[in-house]
Design an enzyme around this catalytic site. Sequence first.
Site, short mmCIF file in Angstrom:
data_model
loop_
_atom_site.label_atom_id
_atom_site.label_comp_id
_atom_site.label_asym_id
_atom_site.label_seq_id
_atom_site.Cartn_x
_atom_site.Cartn_y
_atom_site.Cartn_z
CD GLU A 161 -0.74 -1.20 4.85
OE1 GLU A 161 -0.11 -1.96 5.61
OE2 GLU A 161 -1.23 -1.60 3.76
CG ASP B 237 -3.15 2.32 0.13
OD1 ASP B 237 -3.55 2.24 1.31
OD2 ASP B 237 -2.02 1.92 -0.22
#
Length: 357
Positions: free
Chosen positions: A129, A75
């Site tokens: 994350e 991400d």
Amino acid sequence: MANPLTPDVLVDPVELTRALVDIESVSRNEAVIAGHVEDVLRKTPHLSVDRLGNTVMARTDLGRDQRVVLAGHLDTVPLNNNFPSTVVDDLIYGCGTSDMKSGVALALHLAATLPDPGYDITYLFYEAEEIESKFNGLALVAEARPEWLIADFAVLLEPTYGVVEAGCQGTLRALVRTRGRRAHTARAWRGVNAIHAAGEILRRLQDYRPRTVTIDGCTYREGLNAVRISGGVAGNVVPDECVVEVNLRFAPDRTEKQALEHVHEVLDGFEVELTDSAAGALPGLTAAPAREFLAAVGAEPAAKLGWTDVARFAALGIPALNYGPGDPLLAHAPDEHVEIGKIRDGAATLHRWLASD
Ligand SMILES: [Zn+2]
């Protein structure tokens, strides 16, 4: 959409970085990128592959003595007029170039092109994350598939600009409270001012001398800071409460419990209420794969001062460190970019370390 991660792209970590950056994957929107990564890995005969949510795991099972993990999050933070990627001279610009699709590209490139590494390797491409830890792919794996994380050593390919950043510091937040008695300020002698009482807390923080600790050649610098202060009722009332929020960043030779005891010691006599804490991680550079990795990098390690996901491995007893091509100072910045040379250097270093001959 056809998978842009074609065999031609997978063999070139620079092209692969661009291709990954050009698949938008802001946190909670990783399904497409995870799908493409999974698809590529499933077509790679020397890997067995599994998936949990938008986290993809691939591993070799060659019966080697030791196993290492290479991990990276898929991400990014939200786009900021920096999508898709652009190339200017030796730089690739775009959201996630530094943090951390260039690192993910190194792992995916190795996964696709290294059939017989000297260690068994577990590759983890994980989701979420950059947001609250309850969504973090590694945390979800630790809960639901802990066996995926079993290894002798782990490398997170977060941006470090080609330097080994080992371990990480812990962090603790607490509220330190003073109490008084309300009164009208016209008759202040009838009250006790809680804000004035907080002066002593600030004095102790001002006088505080943080430790510097060296472990395995890495120097950690602690810090204890007031990060917020609140108190006061109205413009004509002696306040009966003041709260100073403090944040301790502590070296990984202290446990969370010892860190809290330390805050109690420094602020002895005051009410201290713990609000949250996260353990640090020892650098763990003495494990054999870690020593060989340092030799392949050929530069001194540095201490990681912020908290990172390496602590999730440390909590499982697995030494872990950060090493990636991106510049950490550019992470989350609108002009985020990565140097093409750093990507090539990183790929060469990892090959040197992991190739079996
Ligand atoms: Zn990151």
